[in-house]
Scaffold this motif. Structure first.
Motif, PDB file in Angstrom:
ATOM      1  N   PRO A  13      -5.642  -2.814  13.249  1.00 44.65           N
ATOM      2  CA  PRO A  13      -4.104  -3.049  13.272  1.00 44.65           C
ATOM      3  C   PRO A  13      -3.764  -3.824  12.031  1.00 44.65           C
ATOM      4  CG  PRO A  13      -5.170  -3.991  15.202  1.00 44.65           C
ATOM      5  CD  PRO A  13      -6.211  -3.350  14.655  1.00 44.65           C
ATOM      6  N   TYR A  14      -4.605  -4.405  11.349  1.00 43.23           N
ATOM      7  CA  TYR A  14      -4.123  -5.102   9.947  1.00 43.23           C
ATOM      8  C   TYR A  14      -4.039  -3.913   9.017  1.00 43.23           C
ATOM      9  CZ  TYR A  14      -5.116  -9.034  12.481  1.00 43.23           C
ATOM     10  OH  TYR A  14      -5.390 -10.241  13.539  1.00 43.23           O
ATOM     11  N   ALA A  15      -5.151  -3.235   9.047  1.00 44.43           N
ATOM     12  CA  ALA A  15      -5.142  -1.979   7.892  1.00 44.43           C
ATOM     13  C   ALA A  15      -3.730  -1.133   8.180  1.00 44.43           C
ATOM     14  CB  ALA A  15      -6.521  -1.134   8.222  1.00 44.43           C
ATOM     15  N   LEU A  16      -3.592  -0.837   9.434  1.00 44.96           N
ATOM     16  CA  LEU A  16      -2.109   0.192   9.661  1.00 44.96           C
ATOM     17  C   LEU A  16      -0.858  -0.523   9.385  1.00 44.96           C
ATOM     18  CD1 LEU A  16      -3.052   1.531  13.144  1.00 44.96           C
ATOM     19  CD2 LEU A  16      -2.968   2.745  11.115  1.00 44.96           C
ATOM     20  N   TRP A  17      -0.971  -1.901   9.550  1.00 44.25           N
ATOM     21  CA  TRP A  17       0.252  -2.668   9.320  1.00 44.25           C
ATOM     22  C   TRP A  17       0.386  -2.709   7.673  1.00 44.25           C
ATOM     23  CZ3 TRP A  17       4.570  -4.627  11.145  1.00 44.25           C
ATOM     24  CH2 TRP A  17       5.218  -5.618  10.388  1.00 44.25           C
ATOM     25  N   ALA A  18      -0.868  -2.827   6.740  1.00 46.62           N
ATOM     26  CA  ALA A  18      -0.897  -2.708   5.546  1.00 46.62           C
ATOM     27  C   ALA A  18      -0.198  -1.344   5.015  1.00 46.62           C
ATOM     28  CB  ALA A  18      -2.102  -3.023   4.902  1.00 46.62           C
ATOM     29  N   TYR A  19      -0.795  -0.294   5.582  1.00 51.71           N
ATOM     30  CA  TYR A  19      -0.344   1.042   5.212  1.00 51.71           C
ATOM     31  C   TYR A  19       1.253   1.094   5.378  1.00 51.71           C
ATOM     32  CZ  TYR A  19      -0.092   5.936   5.080  1.00 51.71           C
ATOM     33  OH  TYR A  19       0.338   7.332   4.625  1.00 51.71           O
ATOM     34  N   ARG A  20       1.602   0.886   6.672  1.00 52.55           N
ATOM     35  CA  ARG A  20       2.926   1.029   7.113  1.00 52.55           C
ATOM     36  C   ARG A  20       4.032   0.360   6.272  1.00 52.55           C
ATOM     37  NH1 ARG A  20       1.359   1.224  13.281  1.00 52.55           N
ATOM     38  NH2 ARG A  20       0.304   3.296  13.355  1.00 52.55           N
ATOM     39  N   THR A  21       3.546  -0.891   5.544  1.00 51.72           N
ATOM     40  CA  THR A  21       4.511  -1.681   5.038  1.00 51.72           C
ATOM     41  C   THR A  21       4.306  -1.719   3.557  1.00 51.72           C
ATOM     42  OG1 THR A  21       2.969  -3.432   5.045  1.00 51.72           O
ATOM     43  CG2 THR A  21       4.704  -3.021   6.829  1.00 51.72           C
ATOM     44  N   SER A  22       3.607  -0.760   2.815  1.00 52.09           N
ATOM     45  CA  SER A  22       3.337  -0.461   1.602  1.00 52.09           C
ATOM     46  C   SER A  22       4.066   0.687   1.053  1.00 52.09           C
ATOM     47  CB  SER A  22       1.792  -0.382   1.132  1.00 52.09           C
ATOM     48  OG  SER A  22       1.015  -1.459   1.552  1.00 52.09           O
ATOM     49  N   ILE A  23       4.823   0.416   0.238  1.00 56.68           N
ATOM     50  CA  ILE A  23       5.677   1.656  -0.712  1.00 56.68           C
ATOM     51  C   ILE A  23       4.679   2.620  -1.127  1.00 56.68           C
ATOM     52  CG2 ILE A  23       7.108   2.398  -2.680  1.00 56.68           C
ATOM     53  CD1 ILE A  23       8.262  -0.611  -2.478  1.00 56.68           C
ATOM     54  N   ARG A  24       4.923   3.772  -0.543  1.00 57.25           N
ATOM     55  CA  ARG A  24       4.133   4.965  -1.020  1.00 57.25           C
ATOM     56  C   ARG A  24       4.771   5.616  -2.138  1.00 57.25           C
ATOM     57  NH1 ARG A  24       0.075   4.623   1.346  1.00 57.25           N
ATOM     58  NH2 ARG A  24       0.935   2.582   1.686  1.00 57.25           N
ATOM     59  N   SER A  25       3.700   6.005  -3.188  1.00 57.26           N
ATOM     60  CA  SER A  25       4.307   6.479  -4.288  1.00 57.26           C
ATOM     61  C   SER A  25       5.168   7.958  -4.461  1.00 57.26           C
ATOM     62  CB  SER A  25       3.349   6.587  -5.448  1.00 57.26           C
ATOM     63  OG  SER A  25       2.290   7.478  -4.800  1.00 57.26           O
ATOM     64  N   SER A  26       4.644   8.633  -3.369  1.00 55.42           N
ATOM     65  CA  SER A  26       5.208  10.053  -3.141  1.00 55.42           C
ATOM     66  C   SER A  26       6.671   9.804  -2.681  1.00 55.42           C
ATOM     67  CB  SER A  26       4.319  10.940  -1.976  1.00 55.42           C
ATOM     68  OG  SER A  26       4.335   9.997  -0.795  1.00 55.42           O
ATOM     69  N   THR A  27       6.839   8.965  -1.655  1.00 59.16           N
ATOM     70  CA  THR A  27       8.426   8.781  -1.176  1.00 59.16           C
ATOM     71  C   THR A  27       9.244   7.759  -1.800  1.00 59.16           C
ATOM     72  OG1 THR A  27       7.702   7.261   0.669  1.00 59.16           O
ATOM     73  CG2 THR A  27       7.550   9.510   0.998  1.00 59.16           C
ATOM     74  N   GLY A  28       8.600   6.736  -2.453  1.00 59.14           N
ATOM     75  CA  GLY A  28       9.280   5.782  -2.980  1.00 59.14           C
ATOM     76  C   GLY A  28       9.666   4.442  -1.989  1.00 59.14           C
ATOM     77  N   VAL A  29       9.489   4.808  -0.742  1.00 62.33           N
ATOM     78  CA  VAL A  29       9.657   3.669   0.328  1.00 62.33           C
ATOM     79  C   VAL A  29       8.593   3.646   1.323  1.00 62.33           C
ATOM     80  CG1 VAL A  29      12.340   4.270   0.396  1.00 62.33           C
ATOM     81  CG2 VAL A  29      10.782   5.545   1.818  1.00 62.33           C
ATOM     82  N   THR A  30       8.713   2.465   2.165  1.00 58.18           N
ATOM     83  CA  THR A  30       7.602   2.223   3.094  1.00 58.18           C
ATOM     84  C   THR A  30       8.016   3.103   4.422  1.00 58.18           C
ATOM     85  OG1 THR A  30       8.668   0.867   4.462  1.00 58.18           O
ATOM     86  CG2 THR A  30       7.383   0.073   2.493  1.00 58.18           C
ATOM     87  N   PRO A  31       6.605   3.859   4.822  1.00 54.48           N
ATOM     88  CA  PRO A  31       6.678   4.669   6.211  1.00 54.48           C
ATOM     89  C   PRO A  31       7.672   3.564   7.109  1.00 54.48           C
ATOM     90  CG  PRO A  31       4.509   4.580   5.256  1.00 54.48           C
ATOM     91  CD  PRO A  31       5.253   3.531   4.544  1.00 54.48           C
ATOM     92  N   TYR A  32       7.346   2.530   7.382  1.00 55.04           N
ATOM     93  CA  TYR A  32       7.897   1.696   8.256  1.00 55.04           C
ATOM     94  C   TYR A  32       9.658   1.972   8.308  1.00 55.04           C
ATOM     95  CZ  TYR A  32       9.122  -2.472  11.415  1.00 55.04           C
ATOM     96  OH  TYR A  32       9.842  -3.095  12.250  1.00 55.04           O
ATOM     97  N   SER A  33       9.830   1.969   6.901  1.00 56.72           N
ATOM     98  CA  SER A  33      11.517   1.766   6.637  1.00 56.72           C
ATOM     99  C   SER A  33      12.191   3.275   6.928  1.00 56.72           C
ATOM    100  CB  SER A  33      11.893   1.500   5.157  1.00 56.72           C
ATOM    101  OG  SER A  33      11.402   2.452   4.409  1.00 56.72           O
TER     102      SER A  33
END
Length: 149
Positions: A13-33
């Motif tokens: 769950p911590y790894a998924l939270w970190a992934y979902r709330t980190s800005i992706r360089s490909s999209t410029g935004v977080t998956p969560y947003s």
């Protein structure tokens, strides 16, 4: 605390939270947003309130609901901007890749040196390029040249 490979499910769950709330360089935004239309409130922001959390907490519920509704209406625009960002990112990656590529025109009968990492006694060193029109368009298949005995 001893860490082993068996407790990975506790850390997932911590790894998924970190992934979902980190800005992706490909999209410029977080998956969560992209899914929810707003940035996630981090657990540390609940202990030490950030400006965003304090502003939202001071709004009356009706004002907050109205603001949230407006954010949800803008989610398609946010996703469209992310799509444009992805397309630009793909063009940059393609340009970087294509800088290293050398175009060569191959014709039927040309010899191509086969590259392999370890010596292979049964693999031929050269491969012949042959036209193959069986699929309805011109494709190339490589045929091994049998060494002459």
């Amino acid at each position: 605390m001893t860490e082993t490979y068996k407790d990975w499910s506790n850390k997932l769950p911590y790894a998924l939270w970190a992934y979902r709330t980190s800005i992706r360089s490909s999209t410029g935004v977080t998956p969560y947003s992209l899914v929810y239309g707003i940035e996630a409130v981090l657990p540390v922001e609940l202990r030490i309130p950030s400006l965003r959390v304090m502003i939202e907490a001071s709004l009356p519920e009706s004002e907050w609901a109205k603001a949230r509704h407006q954010e949800l209406q803008m989610i398609d625009e946010k996703r469209l901007r992310a799509l444009y960002h992805i397309q630009g990112y793909q063009r940059r990656i393609e340009r970087a890749f294509n800088k290293k590529v050398r175009v060569r025109d191959l014709k039927s009968g040309d010899l191509v040196l086969k590259s392999y990492r370890a010596p292979c006694p049964i693999c031929p060193d050269f491969i012949e390029v042959c036209e193959d029109d069986a699929l309805g368009w011109i494709t190339y298949r490589l045929e091994a040249i049998q060494p002459s005995q």
